[in-house]
Write an enzyme that holds these catalytic residues in place. Structure first.
Site, PDB file in Angstrom:
ATOM      1  N   SER A  98       0.753 -31.642  12.099  1.00 34.76           N
ATOM      2  CA  SER A  98       0.700 -30.248  11.672  1.00 34.76           C
ATOM      3  C   SER A  98       0.855 -30.142  10.151  1.00 34.76           C
ATOM      4  O   SER A  98       0.092 -30.745   9.418  1.00 34.76           O
ATOM      5  CB  SER A  98       1.754 -29.439  12.422  1.00 34.76           C
ATOM      6  OG  SER A  98       1.566 -28.063  12.251  1.00 34.76           O
ATOM      7  N   ASP A 127      -5.987 -24.662  19.638  1.00 36.30           N
ATOM      8  CA  ASP A 127      -5.195 -24.802  18.411  1.00 36.30           C
ATOM      9  C   ASP A 127      -5.947 -24.147  17.269  1.00 36.30           C
ATOM     10  O   ASP A 127      -7.125 -24.446  17.043  1.00 36.30           O
ATOM     11  CB  ASP A 127      -4.966 -26.295  18.122  1.00 36.30           C
ATOM     12  CG  ASP A 127      -4.142 -26.557  16.877  1.00 36.30           C
ATOM     13  OD1 ASP A 127      -3.611 -25.591  16.286  1.00 36.30           O
ATOM     14  OD2 ASP A 127      -4.018 -27.732  16.494  1.00 36.30           O
ATOM     15  N   HIS A 153      -1.457 -26.761  20.308  1.00 34.78           N
ATOM     16  CA  HIS A 153      -0.882 -27.254  19.064  1.00 34.78           C
ATOM     17  C   HIS A 153       0.589 -27.634  19.259  1.00 34.78           C
ATOM     18  O   HIS A 153       1.334 -26.952  19.966  1.00 34.78           O
ATOM     19  CB  HIS A 153      -0.971 -26.175  17.978  1.00 34.78           C
ATOM     20  CG  HIS A 153      -0.384 -26.600  16.663  1.00 34.78           C
ATOM     21  ND1 HIS A 153      -1.107 -27.287  15.727  1.00 34.78           N
ATOM     22  CD2 HIS A 153       0.862 -26.460  16.142  1.00 34.78           C
ATOM     23  CE1 HIS A 153      -0.334 -27.541  14.685  1.00 34.78           C
ATOM     24  NE2 HIS A 153       0.867 -27.047  14.911  1.00 34.78           N
TER      25      HIS A 153
END
Length: 400
Positions: free
Chosen positions: A188, A340, A370
């Protein structure tokens, strides 16, 4: 007491309401993801409400839910210690088994939207322990200072300092690391930092040959266009919504509340940024299956008159570097998830890297959300977290 009761009551009501939000078809662990999604949206709503009435900041409430931390506990095969590299906190995972040759190493940078997270988080600790054990590798988890107290580029500078320290020959020798078998990885927002650090290292005369690979797990790679197909399709989540992503990005960049409104409308870029859109043009860079029936709309530039250089800074949007700067990047692994908002960032980076000759391995996880890694080994551990871990470790084992 009254204030606490009010907060609890609001939380219960919101949670009950949010629990009935429909999930994408055929998603794995549906009830778990429904629960996590409802919890995240409830906390977000309560956090924004408490911030508006002056009780606490939004991110402070979010951090209270992230306190599932574990200490540096060693076990049979791995010695775990907390220390610092250039005054930056790191957690080291050192295999105990004797080795006749130097070991490979993995530097892992946690996610959390630049606002929350730590290598101490139980899921990341489990993840790094497994990598160290299964790869017989030295693993370094890096903590960096978080927004909004520490804004861009502090997080990046912290990680860069720790990585540079680790890559010195005497430090590598101390921990028995082979200087030709080192990977930088991140998930991320940590994937964004990992990508930028790798770009910077490849241009550093002392360290450019010491990064063999980079592994980017559902990374955030650009702030130019936040209305790509994946941002549109997953605007409401699950778990990570477009609004939440924008909120965290703004906390990392500025205290100007107009930032959220501007990015929400995709009208935050300055007039002089038009030439950069070719680096994030999803109509060219996305595989056909991900374009679907979406129609590209060029953002309105200069609408808010922002002068923030961060919006066009490749240290926060590594997709913005030109092709000549990408050519020398090392072997790359990119993992993306179907549900995501950041999916298309990873897909576009894979396309651009391949176009300049960089060797790229790309795993796309259908029906995955995600941030699944953050739920590894917990009560709500997701099937996709285990699958993600296995893909990641398998690729590292074969390539570094």
């Amino acid at each position: 007491m009254g204030r606490k009761a009010l907060c609890l009551g609001l939380t219960c009501v919101l949670f009950s309401y949010y629990m009935y939000r429909p999930m994408p078809d055929n998603i794995k662990d549906e009830w778990k993801i429904e629960f996590i999604d409802a919890l995240v949206r409830t906390v977000t709503s309560v956090g924004i409400f408490l911030e508006n009435i002056g009780v606490m900041r939004y991110e402070q409430l979010s951090m209270l839910l992230e306190m599932d931390y574990t200490g540096p506990v060693s076990y049979e095969n791995i010695t775990v210690t907390d220390t610092t590299f250039s005054d930056i906190p790191v957690r080291l995972y050192l295999p105990k088994r004797k080795s006749e040759r130097r070991r490979r190493a993995v530097i892992f940078i946690h996610g959390g939207g630049y606002v929350i997270g730590s290598y101490k988080h139980t899921s990341y600790d489990i993840f790094n322990r497994m990598a160290a054990n299964q790869l017989d590798a030295v693993v370094v988890g890096v903590d960096y200072r978080l927004a909004p107290q520490y804004k861009f580029p502090i997080a990046l500078e912290d990680v860069f300092a720790a990585v540079k320290y680790f890559l010195h020959d005497e430090v590598l020798a101390k921990y028995g690391v082979d200087p030709t078998r080192i990977c930088i990885s991140g998930e991320s927002s940590g994937g964004s930092i990992a990508a930028v650090v790798t770009q910077q290292m490849q241009n550093h005369p002392e360290f450019k040959r010491k990064i063999k690979a980079q592994a980017l797990l559902y990374p955030v790679l650009q702030l130019i266009d936040l209305w790509t197909p994946s941002y549109r399709e997953n605007a409401h989540g699950p778990v990570l919504s477009r609004d939440m992503g924008i909120k965290m990005i703004c906390l990392y960049i500025t205290t100007d509340k107009m930032c959220i409104e501007a990015i929400g409308l995709n009208q935050h870029m300055p007039e002089e940024s038009r030439h950069l859109f070719k680096f994030t043009n999803w109509t060219i860079l996305l595989p056909e299956k991900f374009k679907k029936n979406h129609v590209y709309t060029e953002p309105i530039l200069g609408r808010y008159g922002f002068t923030y250089s961060e919006f066009i800074d490749p240290r926060i949007s590594p997709l913005l570097v030109n092709d000549s700067q990408l050519q020398n990047l090392p072997l790359t692994y990119i993992l993306t998830c179907e549900h995501d908002i950041l999916r298309d960032d990873g897909l576009m980076y894979a396309t651009r890297l391949r176009s300049v000759g960089v060797q790229v391995a790309h795993d796309h996880m259908e029906n995955a959300i995600h941030g699944g890694l953050a739920y590894l080994g917990r009560m709500l551990s997701l099937y996709q977290a285990t699958k993600l871990r296995d893909k990641y470790i398998s690729w590292l084992d074969e390539n570094i």
